[in-house]
Write a protein that holds these residues in place. Sequence first.
Motif, PDB file in Angstrom:
ATOM      1  N   LEU A 144     -94.889 -18.301 -48.995  1.00 33.27           N
ATOM      2  CA  LEU A 144     -96.162 -18.065 -48.318  1.00 33.27           C
ATOM      3  C   LEU A 144     -96.159 -18.702 -46.932  1.00 33.27           C
ATOM      4  O   LEU A 144     -96.572 -18.084 -45.942  1.00 33.27           O
ATOM      5  N   ALA A 145     -95.677 -19.939 -46.831  1.00 30.99           N
ATOM      6  CA  ALA A 145     -95.609 -20.622 -45.536  1.00 30.99           C
ATOM      7  C   ALA A 145     -94.698 -19.876 -44.581  1.00 30.99           C
ATOM      8  O   ALA A 145     -95.008 -19.735 -43.382  1.00 30.99           O
ATOM      9  N   ASN A 146     -93.574 -19.400 -45.082  1.00 34.07           N
ATOM     10  CA  ASN A 146     -92.634 -18.672 -44.238  1.00 34.07           C
ATOM     11  C   ASN A 146     -93.256 -17.388 -43.703  1.00 34.07           C
ATOM     12  O   ASN A 146     -93.109 -17.046 -42.513  1.00 34.07           O
ATOM     13  N   GLU A 147     -93.954 -16.670 -44.557  1.00 35.98           N
ATOM     14  CA  GLU A 147     -94.594 -15.421 -44.139  1.00 35.98           C
ATOM     15  C   GLU A 147     -95.689 -15.669 -43.102  1.00 35.98           C
ATOM     16  O   GLU A 147     -95.821 -14.929 -42.121  1.00 35.98           O
ATOM     17  N   VAL A 148     -96.490 -16.703 -43.329  1.00 34.35           N
ATOM     18  CA  VAL A 148     -97.542 -17.037 -42.352  1.00 34.35           C
ATOM     19  C   VAL A 148     -96.919 -17.418 -41.020  1.00 34.35           C
ATOM     20  O   VAL A 148     -97.389 -17.007 -39.952  1.00 34.35           O
ATOM     21  N   SER A 149     -95.838 -18.194 -41.048  1.00 34.69           N
ATOM     22  CA  SER A 149     -95.157 -18.600 -39.818  1.00 34.69           C
ATOM     23  C   SER A 149     -94.634 -17.407 -39.042  1.00 34.69           C
ATOM     24  O   SER A 149     -94.503 -17.457 -37.812  1.00 34.69           O
ATOM     25  N   ASN A 150     -94.336 -16.343 -39.768  1.00 34.93           N
ATOM     26  CA  ASN A 150     -93.800 -15.139 -39.120  1.00 34.93           C
ATOM     27  C   ASN A 150     -94.859 -14.079 -38.866  1.00 34.93           C
ATOM     28  O   ASN A 150     -94.533 -12.911 -38.654  1.00 34.93           O
ATOM     29  N   GLY A 151     -96.131 -14.488 -38.852  1.00 28.31           N
ATOM     30  CA  GLY A 151     -97.188 -13.605 -38.378  1.00 28.31           C
ATOM     31  C   GLY A 151     -97.875 -12.766 -39.421  1.00 28.31           C
ATOM     32  O   GLY A 151     -98.474 -11.736 -39.083  1.00 28.31           O
ATOM     33  N   LEU A 152     -97.838 -13.173 -40.680  1.00 27.65           N
ATOM     34  CA  LEU A 152     -98.441 -12.385 -41.756  1.00 27.65           C
ATOM     35  C   LEU A 152     -99.926 -12.117 -41.545  1.00 27.65           C
ATOM     36  O   LEU A 152    -100.411 -11.008 -41.803  1.00 27.65           O
ATOM     37  N   MET A 153    -100.662 -13.105 -41.042  1.00 26.63           N
ATOM     38  CA  MET A 153    -102.120 -13.015 -41.002  1.00 26.63           C
ATOM     39  C   MET A 153    -102.626 -12.703 -39.595  1.00 26.63           C
ATOM     40  O   MET A 153    -102.075 -13.182 -38.592  1.00 26.63           O
ATOM     41  N   ASP A 154    -103.691 -11.923 -39.533  1.00 26.37           N
ATOM     42  CA  ASP A 154    -104.304 -11.591 -38.241  1.00 26.37           C
ATOM     43  C   ASP A 154    -105.074 -12.777 -37.672  1.00 26.37           C
ATOM     44  O   ASP A 154    -105.160 -12.944 -36.448  1.00 26.37           O
ATOM     45  N   ILE A 155    -105.655 -13.591 -38.553  1.00 29.39           N
ATOM     46  CA  ILE A 155    -106.447 -14.758 -38.135  1.00 29.39           C
ATOM     47  C   ILE A 155    -105.643 -16.014 -38.456  1.00 29.39           C
ATOM     48  O   ILE A 155    -105.137 -16.150 -39.574  1.00 29.39           O
ATOM     49  N   PRO A 156    -105.514 -16.944 -37.518  1.00 29.55           N
ATOM     50  CA  PRO A 156    -104.728 -18.152 -37.788  1.00 29.55           C
ATOM     51  C   PRO A 156    -105.260 -18.946 -38.973  1.00 29.55           C
ATOM     52  O   PRO A 156    -106.471 -19.022 -39.211  1.00 29.55           O
ATOM     53  N   VAL A 157    -104.335 -19.548 -39.716  1.00 24.60           N
ATOM     54  CA  VAL A 157    -104.704 -20.477 -40.772  1.00 24.60           C
ATOM     55  C   VAL A 157    -105.244 -21.752 -40.133  1.00 24.60           C
ATOM     56  O   VAL A 157    -104.693 -22.244 -39.141  1.00 24.60           O
ATOM     57  N   ILE A 158    -106.342 -22.274 -40.665  1.00 27.70           N
ATOM     58  CA  ILE A 158    -106.862 -23.563 -40.210  1.00 27.70           C
ATOM     59  C   ILE A 158    -106.312 -24.645 -41.130  1.00 27.70           C
ATOM     60  O   ILE A 158    -106.492 -24.592 -42.343  1.00 27.70           O
ATOM     61  N   PHE A 159    -105.628 -25.629 -40.528  1.00 21.71           N
ATOM     62  CA  PHE A 159    -105.086 -26.758 -41.274  1.00 21.71           C
ATOM     63  C   PHE A 159    -105.957 -27.983 -41.023  1.00 21.71           C
ATOM     64  O   PHE A 159    -106.188 -28.362 -39.871  1.00 21.71           O
ATOM     65  N   ARG A 160    -106.435 -28.577 -42.098  1.00 25.09           N
ATOM     66  CA  ARG A 160    -107.259 -29.786 -42.005  1.00 25.09           C
ATOM     67  C   ARG A 160    -106.621 -30.893 -42.842  1.00 25.09           C
ATOM     68  O   ARG A 160    -105.993 -30.638 -43.870  1.00 25.09           O
TER      69      ARG A 160
END
Length: 515
Positions: free
Chosen positions: A128-144
Amino acid sequence: MKNILGVEFPDHIDGIGDLKAFDGKRHTGTPFEEGLKAPQGRTNKMVESLEKAIELSGLKDGMTISFHHHFRNGDYIVNLVVDTLAKMGYKDLVLAASSLTDCHAPLIEHIKNGVIKRIETSGLRGELANEVSNGLMDIPVIFRSHGGRARAVATGELHIDVAFLGAPSCDCAGNANGFNRDGDTSYDCGSLGYAMPDAQFADKTIILTNHIVPYPNTPAAIPEVHVDYIVTIDEIGNPKGIASGATRFTTNPRELKIAQTAAKVMENSGYFEDGFSFQTGTGGASLAVTRFLEEKMVAKGIKANFALGGITGAMVKLHEKGLIKKLLDVQDFDLDAVRSVRENPFHCVVSGHHYAGPGTEGSAVDQLDMVVLSALEIDTDFNVNVLTGSDGVIRGAIGGHPDTASGAKMTIIVAPLIRGRIPTILDRVNTIVTPGSTVDVLVTEYGVAVNPARTDLIERLTAAGIELKTIKELQAMAEAIVGKPDPIEYEDKIVGLVYYRDSKVIDVIRKVKNN
């Protein structure tokens, strides 16, 4: 007006407003929606299925759902719930989990099919992290951070519509715990600290459990007043997944050397006195520090008032030997800690907000003398990265890193000088998670560097015979061995926003360029 007993009073008083007359009706609690059972006239929040609980919760497309991560890589709840929501036709949901890990790879398909529109979390790992890093989502993940998330939940900045919280035990009214005192303990996960703010502040809270125990299930981590519905399922998670990855106990000689040096720094810092407090983070060297403190505490004849944070078996051993008076536990990193929180009265569960929520009320991190934390990277300004790897891909979690660094009187970062032929010390870390202004000491196997702003520590450690180097000297040593790394190439697309604990953006994560 008069009430049913004939008591006369005005219907309005300035400064208070309209008054209501006692009508004699018996109120045993808030009436529940149709579909909930109330056998023998007693309140019972149990619902026959997860689908029914979702319907009763009023969840709609675009709303925010939340989860906790106390089963870590053994969690079953997130995938079960999101699969169910997909089958029920929900779309565009915001998933606000306290953390996500390797076992949550099935979420990728639910992002692609539109069930999940956006994610807020402390960390991502695995596919999941790898896919997000490679642009999976249109809206950025918010990390808190954990404290920042708890603050955002409490203030309503992160508004949770429905919280889905797994619990190893729960009674018919909703009193829930991370352990079961009334029978089978094989599913215990220990503290539910990160679930507690969600339960308290969500519009609706659904407990998923595989053990219904007699009322009252006390002392409860999540009390019934914060619970709306209860669903029983066969399995909520695999506790064997709790002690995995970042929570390993090291036998690596390099990490043990770093841990021994860190313990020596603590011993000579000026904070190692009777009644001190401390926390150790995840990672081999960081966790090992706890073991090396024991002989120093015994030799000096001192005890710690408390240890804080994610609790480990090493901390439990010191507690059970009487060397740590109390454990304040927001999550458990191994099964020995899970056992302890069930059995030891001074091993206390605290919520994520109590643990690290920033604000004028204060939190436990503000009482810390010392904290030992790991790092993937640190730069010459002492900024720390624990979120992205040397390739720019998301590989970890913020956790309580910036929270404890901000609160503690002394923050020690433990890290190898070189990791995988890549220097740990850079001119600038790839992703700033913890600002250098809150970091005091770096301990590597090649030496110790102190933030120049801490002249008091420089004087104490030097007087104790600990040889100090500048952080740039350590950087030069690493580069002499493996060279200077090439800069990572990124695209313009932002895939992640890193919020500091006050919800202000401290850095961004961009899509890694694939050559």
